[in-house]
Design an enzyme around this catalytic site. Sequence first.
Site, PDB file in Angstrom:
ATOM      1  N   ARG A 261       0.704  -1.218  -0.047  1.00 57.63           N
ATOM      2  CA  ARG A 261       0.035  -0.036   0.008  1.00 57.63           C
ATOM      3  C   ARG A 261       0.910   1.340  -0.040  1.00 57.63           C
ATOM      4  O   ARG A 261       0.418   2.324  -0.640  1.00 57.63           O
ATOM      5  CB  ARG A 261      -0.988   0.017   1.120  1.00 57.63           C
ATOM      6  CG  ARG A 261      -1.920  -1.174   1.281  1.00 57.63           C
ATOM      7  CD  ARG A 261      -2.855  -0.845   0.106  1.00 57.63           C
ATOM      8  NE  ARG A 261      -4.158  -1.807   0.309  1.00 57.63           N
ATOM      9  CZ  ARG A 261      -4.089  -3.082  -0.437  1.00 57.63           C
ATOM     10  NH1 ARG A 261      -3.078  -3.379  -1.054  1.00 57.63           N
ATOM     11  NH2 ARG A 261      -5.047  -3.963  -0.347  1.00 57.63           N
TER      12      ARG A 261
ATOM     13  N   LYS B 171      -6.139   1.560   2.081  1.00 58.92           N
ATOM     14  CA  LYS B 171      -7.381   0.547   2.085  1.00 58.92           C
ATOM     15  C   LYS B 171      -6.975  -0.456   3.342  1.00 58.92           C
ATOM     16  O   LYS B 171      -6.064  -1.115   3.065  1.00 58.92           O
ATOM     17  CB  LYS B 171      -7.452  -0.172   0.782  1.00 58.92           C
ATOM     18  CG  LYS B 171      -8.500  -1.076   0.477  1.00 58.92           C
ATOM     19  CD  LYS B 171      -8.460  -1.539  -0.856  1.00 58.92           C
ATOM     20  CE  LYS B 171     -10.034  -2.523  -0.981  1.00 58.92           C
ATOM     21  NZ  LYS B 171      -9.775  -3.278  -2.352  1.00 58.92           N
TER      22      LYS B 171
END
Length: 400
Positions: free
Chosen positions: A332, A368
Amino acid sequence: LSCVQPPLLLLNSSSGVTLESLGDGGCAENPTHYGYISVLSLIASVMLVQLSHVVKLALMMLVTIATGAVNIHSWMYIYDIYDFIRYLEYRYKVVPTRYLLTVMIIIMMISLYYFARHVERQSRKLFLWKIAVHDQKEKVYEMRTYNEALVTNMLPEHVAKHFLGSKKRDEELYSQSYDEVGVMFASIPNFSDFYTEESINNGGLECLRILNEIISDFDSLLDRSEFRHITKIKTIGSTYMAASGVTPESNTTGYETHKLEDQSILDRWQHFADLADFALAMKVTLNNLNKQSFNSFMLRIGLNKGGVLAGVIGARKPHFDIWGNTVNVASRMESTGVMGNTQVVEDCYNILKEYGFRFVKRGPIYVKGKGELLTYFMKGKDKPVTKKAVVSLPHQIQQS
């Protein structure tokens, strides 16, 4: 030949032939003993293992011809006297000994020659078998070397030794947990814009050639001693994944947690600092390649630290990989980052700044599955790091 006696000894005898009257030279008592000596000579010729069977045959024929000439011609009268004495003693006629002994020597010569020939053939076969076995051993050794090199290229060295050290079944699963590992994802986002399958690029082959050169240059960095604790995991398209702390000399597994109290934070996370140095070295390498190829590729890198689970998946084409929340966050950090920058979370910032790395605060971003995380951009490294005491670090780092 000195045993030759004239035939008149037998004719001039008036009182019969006795052993005492013919025993002057001792040859007439049992001349066959001298024939047996020739048999020993034939056997001695066979025992010359370094000679060819042709040379052995020539020697045995020489012995046989010489012995036959002596028996039939030179010692004819001696054997006649010997046969006559046997006739007087046993009262039956016998085949002349000189012929019988000569035939026996000839038969012995033929038999020993075939024996010598058989031994030579067997020795030659054994020699050829030894050469074949030696060649096969060399081929097996070369094949094993090639296999070891192939497995070592596919898997980390310590994992390859695990599989090569003993017989493993395909269904056996290799796994290992690590408490303190650094994970890096480095991608080239603008490579997808560069890649085309037009004829000018030979259907995209030239683009792949450049990508291969980039990845190969990144791999060559791992040969440097300062990056010995870093392990390449895989490449996914134009994304390069590596990890630090999964080598035996640098890792801390779940079974070694009690040892961490005796080490400083800087000692424990030195491999993670090496991974950050590796990220900076990748940028320098890519910039140099851009100058040579007149391109403008840029890296987008994400770093994270923590525990992971490592293992080998697959039987035909085994692949070493790592899993865990640490890997997800590192991915990420890369995907939410900015080209030309290396993004880390706050925990990594607190560790790496003690090694002299410079950071710029980016601020909270949405990740996320994680919500908002405070992140930083690593801009470089100011000063070399010396080993400092643990107390010099903030209390929150020690607890992390």
